[in-house]
Design a protein around this motif. Structure first.
Motif, PDB file in Angstrom:
ATOM      1  N   ILE A   1      -5.506 -72.072 -73.899  1.00  0.00           N
ATOM      2  CA  ILE A   1      -4.634 -73.046 -73.249  1.00  0.00           C
ATOM      3  C   ILE A   1      -4.072 -72.504 -71.945  1.00  0.00           C
ATOM      4  CG2 ILE A   1      -2.675 -72.235 -74.636  1.00  0.00           C
ATOM      5  CD1 ILE A   1      -3.193 -75.772 -73.205  1.00  0.00           C
ATOM      6  N   HIS A   2      -3.962 -71.185 -71.833  1.00  0.00           N
ATOM      7  CA  HIS A   2      -3.352 -70.585 -70.644  1.00  0.00           C
ATOM      8  C   HIS A   2      -4.345 -70.358 -69.505  1.00  0.00           C
ATOM      9  CE1 HIS A   2       0.421 -69.776 -72.794  1.00  0.00           C
ATOM     10  NE2 HIS A   2      -0.324 -69.377 -73.803  1.00  0.00           N
ATOM     11  N   ALA A   3      -5.638 -70.516 -69.766  1.00  0.00           N
ATOM     12  CA  ALA A   3      -6.651 -70.129 -68.781  1.00  0.00           C
ATOM     13  C   ALA A   3      -6.476 -70.867 -67.454  1.00  0.00           C
ATOM     14  CB  ALA A   3      -8.047 -70.363 -69.357  1.00  0.00           C
ATOM     15  N   ASP A   4      -6.403 -72.194 -67.493  1.00  0.00           N
ATOM     16  CA  ASP A   4      -6.341 -72.988 -66.260  1.00  0.00           C
ATOM     17  C   ASP A   4      -4.992 -73.677 -66.089  1.00  0.00           C
ATOM     18  OD1 ASP A   4      -9.063 -72.408 -65.686  1.00  0.00           O
ATOM     19  OD2 ASP A   4      -9.665 -73.915 -67.150  1.00  0.00           O
ATOM     20  N   LEU A   5      -3.978 -73.172 -66.757  1.00  0.00           N
ATOM     21  CA  LEU A   5      -2.688 -73.853 -66.777  1.00  0.00           C
ATOM     22  C   LEU A   5      -2.076 -73.959 -65.390  1.00  0.00           C
ATOM     23  CD1 LEU A   5      -0.942 -75.150 -68.966  1.00  0.00           C
ATOM     24  CD2 LEU A   5       0.274 -72.978 -69.207  1.00  0.00           C
ATOM     25  N   TYR A   6      -2.113 -72.867 -64.636  1.00  0.00           N
ATOM     26  CA  TYR A   6      -1.502 -72.860 -63.306  1.00  0.00           C
ATOM     27  C   TYR A   6      -2.191 -73.855 -62.380  1.00  0.00           C
ATOM     28  CZ  TYR A   6       0.202 -71.050 -58.826  1.00  0.00           C
ATOM     29  OH  TYR A   6       0.763 -70.933 -57.589  1.00  0.00           O
ATOM     30  N   GLN A   7      -3.533 -73.841 -62.362  1.00  0.00           N
ATOM     31  CA  GLN A   7      -4.269 -74.749 -61.495  1.00  0.00           C
ATOM     32  C   GLN A   7      -4.068 -76.204 -61.919  1.00  0.00           C
ATOM     33  OE1 GLN A   7      -5.396 -72.005 -62.932  1.00  0.00           O
ATOM     34  NE2 GLN A   7      -6.033 -70.657 -61.236  1.00  0.00           N
ATOM     35  N   ASP A   8      -4.072 -76.458 -63.222  1.00  0.00           N
ATOM     36  CA  ASP A   8      -3.883 -77.823 -63.706  1.00  0.00           C
ATOM     37  C   ASP A   8      -2.507 -78.366 -63.332  1.00  0.00           C
ATOM     38  OD1 ASP A   8      -6.390 -77.695 -64.781  1.00  0.00           O
ATOM     39  OD2 ASP A   8      -5.734 -77.345 -66.845  1.00  0.00           O
ATOM     40  N   PHE A   9      -1.495 -77.506 -63.439  1.00  0.00           N
ATOM     41  CA  PHE A   9      -0.134 -77.909 -63.078  1.00  0.00           C
ATOM     42  C   PHE A   9      -0.086 -78.329 -61.608  1.00  0.00           C
ATOM     43  CE2 PHE A   9       4.536 -76.594 -64.157  1.00  0.00           C
ATOM     44  CZ  PHE A   9       4.952 -77.886 -63.855  1.00  0.00           C
ATOM     45  N   HIS A  10      -0.709 -77.539 -60.749  1.00  0.00           N
ATOM     46  CA  HIS A  10      -0.709 -77.858 -59.321  1.00  0.00           C
ATOM     47  C   HIS A  10      -1.470 -79.148 -59.040  1.00  0.00           C
ATOM     48  CE1 HIS A  10       1.271 -74.843 -56.772  1.00  0.00           C
ATOM     49  NE2 HIS A  10       1.087 -74.016 -57.778  1.00  0.00           N
ATOM     50  N   GLN A  11      -2.580 -79.339 -59.710  1.00  0.00           N
ATOM     51  CA  GLN A  11      -3.345 -80.567 -59.497  1.00  0.00           C
ATOM     52  C   GLN A  11      -2.544 -81.795 -59.910  1.00  0.00           C
ATOM     53  OE1 GLN A  11      -7.083 -80.082 -61.538  1.00  0.00           O
ATOM     54  NE2 GLN A  11      -7.771 -78.439 -60.182  1.00  0.00           N
ATOM     55  N   ARG A  12      -1.817 -81.685 -61.004  1.00  0.00           N
ATOM     56  CA  ARG A  12      -1.060 -82.828 -61.491  1.00  0.00           C
ATOM     57  C   ARG A  12       0.092 -83.170 -60.540  1.00  0.00           C
ATOM     58  NH1 ARG A  12      -0.451 -85.816 -66.290  1.00  0.00           N
ATOM     59  NH2 ARG A  12      -2.523 -84.980 -66.733  1.00  0.00           N
ATOM     60  N   VAL A  13       0.852 -82.182 -60.093  1.00  0.00           N
ATOM     61  CA  VAL A  13       1.972 -82.506 -59.196  1.00  0.00           C
ATOM     62  C   VAL A  13       1.465 -82.965 -57.835  1.00  0.00           C
ATOM     63  CG1 VAL A  13       3.567 -80.955 -60.379  1.00  0.00           C
ATOM     64  CG2 VAL A  13       2.256 -80.103 -58.424  1.00  0.00           C
ATOM     65  N   ALA A  14       0.282 -82.482 -57.415  1.00  0.00           N
ATOM     66  CA  ALA A  14      -0.296 -82.959 -56.162  1.00  0.00           C
ATOM     67  C   ALA A  14      -0.665 -84.433 -56.280  1.00  0.00           C
ATOM     68  CB  ALA A  14      -1.523 -82.128 -55.794  1.00  0.00           C
ATOM     69  N   ALA A  15      -1.191 -84.827 -57.450  1.00  0.00           N
ATOM     70  CA  ALA A  15      -1.532 -86.231 -57.669  1.00  0.00           C
ATOM     71  C   ALA A  15      -0.287 -87.105 -57.662  1.00  0.00           C
ATOM     72  CB  ALA A  15      -2.275 -86.383 -58.993  1.00  0.00           C
ATOM     73  N   GLU A  16       0.845 -86.537 -58.041  1.00  0.00           N
ATOM     74  CA  GLU A  16       2.104 -87.283 -58.057  1.00  0.00           C
ATOM     75  C   GLU A  16       2.874 -87.123 -56.755  1.00  0.00           C
ATOM     76  OE1 GLU A  16       3.857 -85.602 -61.519  1.00  0.00           O
ATOM     77  OE2 GLU A  16       2.548 -86.668 -62.904  1.00  0.00           O
ATOM     78  N   ARG A  17       2.222 -86.498 -55.770  1.00  0.00           N
ATOM     79  CA  ARG A  17       2.792 -86.325 -54.427  1.00  0.00           C
ATOM     80  C   ARG A  17       4.108 -85.540 -54.457  1.00  0.00           C
ATOM     81  NH1 ARG A  17       0.138 -91.151 -54.526  1.00  0.00           N
ATOM     82  NH2 ARG A  17      -1.321 -91.555 -52.813  1.00  0.00           N
ATOM     83  N   ILE A  18       4.120 -84.501 -55.271  1.00  0.00           N
ATOM     84  CA  ILE A  18       5.263 -83.595 -55.317  1.00  0.00           C
ATOM     85  C   ILE A  18       4.880 -82.314 -54.584  1.00  0.00           C
ATOM     86  CG2 ILE A  18       6.843 -82.282 -56.789  1.00  0.00           C
ATOM     87  CD1 ILE A  18       6.304 -84.281 -59.024  1.00  0.00           C
ATOM     88  N   PRO A  19       5.555 -81.964 -53.493  1.00  0.00           N
ATOM     89  CA  PRO A  19       5.230 -80.713 -52.796  1.00  0.00           C
ATOM     90  C   PRO A  19       5.404 -79.510 -53.730  1.00  0.00           C
ATOM     91  CG  PRO A  19       6.675 -82.086 -51.462  1.00  0.00           C
ATOM     92  CD  PRO A  19       6.627 -82.715 -52.824  1.00  0.00           C
ATOM     93  N   ALA A  20       4.397 -78.643 -53.731  1.00  0.00           N
ATOM     94  CA  ALA A  20       4.436 -77.449 -54.583  1.00  0.00           C
ATOM     95  C   ALA A  20       3.556 -76.382 -53.939  1.00  0.00           C
ATOM     96  CB  ALA A  20       3.956 -77.765 -55.998  1.00  0.00           C
TER      97      ALA A  20
END
Length: 392
Positions: free
Chosen positions: A150-169
């Motif tokens: 579960i931890h393998a792609d967690l960081y990248q997935d988090f960034h992709q999700r907030v980018a889709a929601e237009r949250i600067p990160a």
């Protein structure tokens, strides 16, 4: 066994009990309880019992001995820590599989979006500071234990999700990795947290993103950071190795920590202008001990990088979500919302069922529902755009 030998054993046993009892009683010198603990409500006796149990010599001896056996024979500590090579320690939260991980992930993603909507309704821009896991930056010190899938792609997935929601990160992993490759230590060896150098790198990345995406209004304010005392730091992960005092020599060594302090370069002048400036809140910070603990000077680094004051509402020991829920219900947010709110959110908290404290469960559920609805709308829009892109 002769009668004299039996008497000797009995006397030895009684003497041992007396010595242990006196040793334990010595721990009560300076012992005190709060005013709410009285004999009548039973809290005083409970406090005494707990204190005696913690200080009982046999218990400490047994705890130290068992911990030493685990440490030397099996290279293990107490639940909460993962032992690496070269005296590196890691939080087991970065390794363990998570119960109901998919449900927790979706719920936390929806909550982040619900928080964004709540802030946007008050004219506040949300900026995420996603803290990468220590094991992601320093995997070379791991032994046999590896993080769960579960931890393998967690960081990248988090960034992709907030980018889709237009949250600067901003990406914090890349700059931290670059600094590490250049010889800087960005996370502490025996602690969960980053070093002051790592915190400064994160603050500078956040400042660049805020300057590009949502520039702050008002006059810049200069801040200066200076080195203060140099201390021998005992990392929080050492607490999961109860080896002291008997086996202190087996413990991973302490590490030097150069503390920092940040102050305004010029104090505001007294008068109306100063009072007006103090009433404005350009930046607020919500987060965990990465932000709340002054040892890392993250708040100070943000002030200097942003050229702006920063009000911190971060809390130690409660994860990233509870402090945010508390802030949204606070009078400070209701009366003086900031221009920008930085939400420091370690990636390892994303797939877990985070505590909400005294927050109204119905209100939290409504935040998640609002976030989930917006996510579904965004997903449908992306799906509708896919055929057009394919034709083009």
């Amino acid at each position: 066994m002769t009668r004299s030998l039996r008497v000797f054993y009995i006397a030895l046993f009684l003497v041992t009990l007396m010595v242990l009892g006196l040793w334990s009683v010595r721990s009560f010198f300076g012992f005190s309880t709060n005013n709410e603990a009285t004999v009548l409500n039973g809290r005083w006796s409970k406090a005494v019992e707990t204190h005696y149990d913690d200080e009982f010599p046999i218990k400490r001896l047994g705890t130290n001995l068992w911990a030493a056996l685990d440490f030397k024979l099996f290279n293990e500590g107490r639940p909460g820590v993962v032992l690496g090579r070269d005296q590196w320690l890691y939080s087991d939260e970065e390794f363990n599989p998570i119960v109901n991980e998919e449900l927790n992930l979706q719920g936390n993603y929806a909550l982040v979006e619900g928080v964004r909507q709540t802030l946007k309704a008050r004219g506040v821009e949300l900026v995420m500071a996603i803290v990468p896991a220590k094991v992601r930056l320093y995997p070379e010190h791991l032994a046999e234990v590896k993080p769960a899938s579960i931890h393998a792609d967690l960081y990248q997935d988090f960034h992709q999700r907030v980018a889709a929601e237009r949250i600067p990160a901003p990406d914090l992993l890349g700059p931290l990795q670059q600094a590490k490759n250049a010889g800087q230590q960005v996370f502490l060896r025996t602690d969960t947290h980053w070093t002051p150098e790592g915190a400064q790198i994160a603050a500078e990345q956040l400042a660049r993103t805020i300057a590009e995406k949502t520039p702050l209004s008002g006059q810049p304010q200069q801040f200066v950071t200076q080195a203060s005392e140099n201390v021998s730091h005992k990392g929080d992960l050492r607490l999961f190795l109860p080896l002291d005092p008997l086996f202190e020599n087996l413990m991973p060594a302490t590490e030097p920590l150069q503390k920092r302090t940040t102050v305004a370069a010029e104090q505001p002048a007294e008068g109306e202008d100063a009072l007006f400036a103090n009433s404005e809140v350009p930046v607020a910070l919500v987060g965990t001990s990465y932000s709340a603990n002054p040892n890392w000077n993250f708040v100070g680094a943000l002030k200097q990088a942003l050229n702006s004051d920063v009000l911190s509402y971060a809390e130690d020991g409660h994860g990233p979500i509870l402090p945010m829920l508390s802030y949204l219900k606070s009078d400070d947010f209701k009366n003086s919302p900031p221009q920008v709110l930085i939400w420091e959110f370690p990636e390892r908290y994303l797939p877990v069922n985070n505590e909400i404290g005294d927050a109204d469960p119905q209100w939290v559920a409504e935040l998640k529902q609002a976030g989930a609805r917006q996510q579904n709308v965004a997903l449908n829009i992306r799906k509708s755009e896919m055929p057009d892109r394919a034709q083009n």
